[in-house]
Design a protein around this motif. Structure first.
Motif, PDB file in Angstrom:
ATOM      1  N   GLY A   3       0.694  -1.149  -0.022  1.00 61.97           N
ATOM      2  CA  GLY A   3       0.053  -0.144   0.043  1.00 61.97           C
ATOM      3  C   GLY A   3       0.660   1.101   0.066  1.00 61.97           C
ATOM      4  N   GLY A   4       2.191   1.210  -0.441  1.00 64.83           N
ATOM      5  CA  GLY A   4       2.955   2.408  -0.460  1.00 64.83           C
ATOM      6  C   GLY A   4       3.615   2.776   0.694  1.00 64.83           C
ATOM      7  N   GLY A   5       3.111   2.059   1.892  1.00 65.49           N
ATOM      8  CA  GLY A   5       3.789   2.471   3.197  1.00 65.49           C
ATOM      9  C   GLY A   5       4.959   1.770   3.656  1.00 65.49           C
ATOM     10  N   ILE A   6       5.487   1.850   4.647  1.00 65.46           N
ATOM     11  CA  ILE A   6       6.599   1.126   5.321  1.00 65.46           C
ATOM     12  C   ILE A   6       6.468   0.322   6.407  1.00 65.46           C
ATOM     13  N   ALA A   7       6.669  -0.837   6.485  1.00 70.27           N
ATOM     14  CA  ALA A   7       6.348  -1.542   7.756  1.00 70.27           C
ATOM     15  C   ALA A   7       7.493  -1.406   8.778  1.00 70.27           C
ATOM     16  N   ILE A   8       7.410  -0.835  10.080  1.00 68.76           N
ATOM     17  CA  ILE A   8       8.267  -0.878  11.032  1.00 68.76           C
ATOM     18  C   ILE A   8       7.674  -1.518  12.145  1.00 68.76           C
ATOM     19  N   SER A   9       8.580  -2.333  12.957  1.00 68.22           N
ATOM     20  CA  SER A   9       7.981  -3.282  13.932  1.00 68.22           C
ATOM     21  C   SER A   9       6.473  -3.504  14.116  1.00 68.22           C
ATOM     22  N   GLY A  10       6.059  -3.942  12.916  1.00 64.58           N
ATOM     23  CA  GLY A  10       4.766  -4.410  12.631  1.00 64.58           C
ATOM     24  C   GLY A  10       3.817  -3.399  12.427  1.00 64.58           C
ATOM     25  N   ARG A  11       4.106  -2.071  12.301  1.00 59.71           N
ATOM     26  CA  ARG A  11       3.131  -1.127  12.226  1.00 59.71           C
ATOM     27  C   ARG A  11       3.314  -0.345  10.763  1.00 59.71           C
ATOM     28  N   GLN A  12       2.193   0.176  10.175  1.00 54.12           N
ATOM     29  CA  GLN A  12       2.310   0.946   8.933  1.00 54.12           C
ATOM     30  C   GLN A  12       2.433   1.944   8.973  1.00 54.12           C
ATOM     31  N   LEU A  13       3.602   2.581   8.090  1.00 58.22           N
ATOM     32  CA  LEU A  13       3.985   4.152   8.095  1.00 58.22           C
ATOM     33  C   LEU A  13       3.444   4.833   6.949  1.00 58.22           C
ATOM     34  N   SER A  14       3.041   5.658   6.919  1.00 59.66           N
ATOM     35  CA  SER A  14       2.591   6.476   5.499  1.00 59.66           C
ATOM     36  C   SER A  14       3.837   7.108   4.883  1.00 59.66           C
ATOM     37  N   THR A  15       3.718   7.149   3.562  1.00 61.63           N
ATOM     38  CA  THR A  15       4.411   7.928   2.917  1.00 61.63           C
ATOM     39  C   THR A  15       4.071   9.110   2.543  1.00 61.63           C
ATOM     40  N   HIS A  16       4.961  10.094   2.146  1.00 57.43           N
ATOM     41  CA  HIS A  16       4.343  11.542   1.865  1.00 57.43           C
ATOM     42  C   HIS A  16       5.205  11.926   0.660  1.00 57.43           C
ATOM     43  N   ALA A  17       4.178  12.526  -0.435  1.00 56.14           N
ATOM     44  CA  ALA A  17       4.908  13.010  -1.539  1.00 56.14           C
ATOM     45  C   ALA A  17       5.398  14.396  -1.287  1.00 56.14           C
ATOM     46  N   LYS A  18       6.559  14.714  -1.963  1.00 51.75           N
ATOM     47  CA  LYS A  18       7.411  15.994  -1.970  1.00 51.75           C
ATOM     48  C   LYS A  18       6.650  17.005  -2.672  1.00 51.75           C
ATOM     49  N   LEU A  19       6.193  18.360  -2.290  1.00 53.69           N
ATOM     50  CA  LEU A  19       5.716  19.448  -2.886  1.00 53.69           C
ATOM     51  C   LEU A  19       6.992  20.045  -3.636  1.00 53.69           C
ATOM     52  N   LYS A  84      18.966  -6.217  14.286  1.00 56.41           N
ATOM     53  CA  LYS A  84      18.021  -5.349  15.202  1.00 56.41           C
ATOM     54  C   LYS A  84      17.629  -4.291  14.450  1.00 56.41           C
ATOM     55  N   GLN A  85      16.374  -3.803  14.660  1.00 56.91           N
ATOM     56  CA  GLN A  85      15.801  -2.739  14.091  1.00 56.91           C
ATOM     57  C   GLN A  85      16.568  -1.521  14.816  1.00 56.91           C
ATOM     58  N   LEU A  86      16.779  -0.573  14.467  1.00 62.35           N
ATOM     59  CA  LEU A  86      17.485   0.713  14.632  1.00 62.35           C
ATOM     60  C   LEU A  86      16.547   1.216  15.663  1.00 62.35           C
ATOM     61  N   ILE A  87      16.487   2.105  17.038  1.00 62.99           N
ATOM     62  CA  ILE A  87      15.912   2.711  17.730  1.00 62.99           C
ATOM     63  C   ILE A  87      16.782   3.841  18.152  1.00 62.99           C
ATOM     64  N   TYR A  88      16.768   5.046  17.508  1.00 67.54           N
ATOM     65  CA  TYR A  88      17.392   6.090  17.736  1.00 67.54           C
ATOM     66  C   TYR A  88      17.083   6.989  18.738  1.00 67.54           C
ATOM     67  N   PHE A  89      17.564   6.927  19.835  1.00 68.81           N
ATOM     68  CA  PHE A  89      17.424   7.886  21.107  1.00 68.81           C
ATOM     69  C   PHE A  89      18.519   8.752  21.485  1.00 68.81           C
ATOM     70  N   TYR A 374       5.707  10.063  29.007  1.00 72.10           N
ATOM     71  CA  TYR A 374       5.599   8.481  28.933  1.00 72.10           C
ATOM     72  C   TYR A 374       7.012   7.831  29.206  1.00 72.10           C
ATOM     73  N   LEU A 375       8.089   8.324  28.583  1.00 74.30           N
ATOM     74  CA  LEU A 375       9.476   8.010  28.778  1.00 74.30           C
ATOM     75  C   LEU A 375       9.910   7.892  30.515  1.00 74.30           C
ATOM     76  N   TYR A 450      10.325  11.993  15.526  1.00 68.68           N
ATOM     77  CA  TYR A 450       9.952  10.609  14.814  1.00 68.68           C
ATOM     78  C   TYR A 450      10.155   9.419  15.561  1.00 68.68           C
ATOM     79  N   ASN A 451      10.164   9.568  16.950  1.00 69.87           N
ATOM     80  CA  ASN A 451      10.141   8.478  17.824  1.00 69.87           C
ATOM     81  C   ASN A 451       8.922   8.137  18.417  1.00 69.87           C
ATOM     82  N   THR A 452       8.558   7.026  18.612  1.00 76.62           N
ATOM     83  CA  THR A 452       7.036   6.572  19.115  1.00 76.62           C
ATOM     84  C   THR A 452       7.157   5.805  20.479  1.00 76.62           C
ATOM     85  N   LYS A 453       6.051   5.897  20.999  1.00 74.77           N
ATOM     86  CA  LYS A 453       6.005   5.146  22.229  1.00 74.77           C
ATOM     87  C   LYS A 453       5.916   3.740  22.204  1.00 74.77           C
ATOM     88  N   GLY A 454       5.750   2.988  21.045  1.00 72.44           N
ATOM     89  CA  GLY A 454       6.106   1.661  20.875  1.00 72.44           C
ATOM     90  C   GLY A 454       7.859   1.453  21.047  1.00 72.44           C
TER      91      GLY A 454
END
Length: 471
Positions: A3-19, A84-89, A374-375, A450-454
């Motif tokens: 569907g044009g998205g990117i799956a990270i850690s089981g979640r679907q992330l939307s892509t965005h077109a450039k203007l 290992k999926q990168l988590i950048y903190f 949350y952190l 760009y970081n998440t609670k997950g």
């Protein structure tokens, strides 16, 4: 991926077109306005510009942050240490760049690489226009009265040094006092130590409150006197996350006729800033902490203050006329920008300013308050773990610096890295603050837009596993 998205850690992330919009015709540069003939010629008849990624700054529709923008950051979509999926903190040290910034850097280097304010040819005119447009973007980001109040520097440290060595060495005398706090980054301590040693002024240090580890306002007020000439404080601490009460600081500083310099390198990425109402005479910030390139930062200064400051470094570009026995200097900001500037980096920083402006600084601040809370909550539940600084509601950044009893911060960070989690360890360029807290080092987790609670959940789970192993 589907569907044009990117799956990270089981979640679907939307892509965005450039203007994509055409770059506006180059305008006359600051130098051309000073009457330099070659620069006027370079910008007088601008060539047709090719399309570049453009900003949508100022629009009412604000994009969501967190998971929704992750597709803008290619570096986040990688595996490290094999699987290992990168988590950048480690965003307190440097943030990542979105595609929009990478494209701006690529466009300059591939399409119109040339020096600025000098040549009369097509590429020079286009580079000059983009460079000065970047200055205007930074001015809008902090609501400066004019882009002439924005001085490009190599980073936030250079901006702080500019004030210390230009204004400080020309205004401070024996018996004068400079006020900093124990929470300062080294870049807002060492230059003032050097300046005080050179001028005979005295450096005074405000302590922290014992309960919340914030700048002690009563101690600050008691320290002020007619001897105080400048107050230089960090707006948001890169170790404690604490946010300064700038209204009070500015009011009290004005009462004794002193100047106010704010280190805003951790503030610009995380909250709206309005320098016209902030009460400061200068703010310093670095581009790489708000999605821009390294090697570029800026100093904002009130125009009347900048006009009174002598040059800090000498060379080309910062002059009006050079004779064998003396020179005259250009007005700000050119006076403080000798030699060939970091052109690509300034353009990239301008694109980063567009990016966070399009997201909305209020939107960013709200999201980071939620993420930081949350952190803080999750880390507080880890046995033996101490978080430094005030509670979440008194923080201006979502970062958490911490230690765990019986475990060295560097060991902790190393084992977390084995699990793909990037956190900082060490003294975070705040050795006096660490000494004040009675520690040699700490670990720091610093999420960003760009970081998440997950990712926070995964980080804390892995932290618990690492502690179980180490103990």
């Amino acid at each position: 991926m589907d569907g044009g998205g990117i799956a990270i850690s089981g979640r679907q992330l939307s892509t965005h077109a450039k203007l994509v919009l055409p770059l506006q015709h180059p305008q006359r540069s600051l130098h051309a306005q000073r009457g330099h003939d070659t620069r006027r010629q370079a910008l007088a008849s601008p060539p047709e510009a090719e399309p570049l990624v453009a900003s949508t700054s100022g629009q009412d529709n604000r994009r969501a942050v967190g998971e929704e923008i992750r597709s803008d950051f290619p570096i986040l979509h990688q595996m490290v240490h094999g699987d290992k999926q990168l988590i950048y903190f480690d965003n307190g040290a440097t943030s990542q760049k979105p595609k929009q910034v990478l494209e701006a850097l690529r466009a300059y280097n591939e399409g119109y690489n040339a020096n600025v304010h000098r040549g009369v040819h097509y590429l020079a005119a286009k580079a000059t226009s983009a460079f000065e447009e970047a200055r205007e973007k930074i001015a809008r980001l902090v609501n400066a009265r004019s882009s002439r109040e924005i001085v490009f520097t190599s980073n936030g440290t250079a901006a702080l040094n500019l004030v210390a060595h230009s204004w400080g060495r020309s205004n401070l005398r024996p018996g004068d006092e400079v006020i900093v706090s124990v929470a300062e980054h080294h870049s807002n301590i060492v230059p003032w130590q050097m300046t005080c040693q050179a001028t005979g002024a005295t450096l005074r240090v405000v302590p922290l409150t014992k309960d919340t580890q914030e700048v002690d306002m009563q101690a600050f007020k008691d320290m002020l006197s007619e001897k105080t000439k400048i107050v230089a404080l960090v707006y948001v601490s890169n170790m404690l996350g604490s946010v300064l009460d700038t209204d009070y600081i500015a009011e009290e500083t004005r009462k004794v006729g002193a100047k106010l310099l704010l280190d805003c390198s951790q503030a610009v990425p995380n909250m709206p800033l309005d320098v016209q109402s902030l009460g400061a005479d200068w703010i310093a910030a670095t581009g790489h902490k708000f999605c821009g390139p390294t090697g570029i930062g800026f100093l904002w200064g009130r125009s009347e203050v900048l006009e009174q400051m002598p040059p800090y470094l000498g060379g080309g570009e910062m002059i009006e006329h050079v004779y064998l026995d003396h020179s005259t200097y250009a007005p700000p900001p050119s006076r403080f920008e000798p030699g060939t500037p970091p052109i690509a980096e300034a353009i990239g920083m301008g694109a980063a300013a567009d990016y966070i402006s399009d997201l909305g600084l209020e939107n960013i601040h709200s999201y980071e308050q939620e993420m930081g809370g949350y952190l803080y909550e999750k880390l507080s539940a880890v046995p033996g773990l101490t978080i430094y600084g005030p509670p979440p509601e008194k923080r201006g950044s979502p970062l958490c610096s911490f230690n765990v009893e019986g475990v060295h911060a560097t060991d902790l960070s190393t084992f977390l890295d084995f699990e793909g989690i990037a956190v900082r360890s060490g003294h975070h360029c705040t050795q006096p603050l660490h000494h004040h807290l009675g520690i040699n080092a700490s670990a720091r987790a610093s999420p960003y837009i760009y970081n998440t609670k997950g990712e926070v959940d995964t980080f804390v789970d892995e932290l618990r596993s690492v502690l179980k192993f180490l103990k």
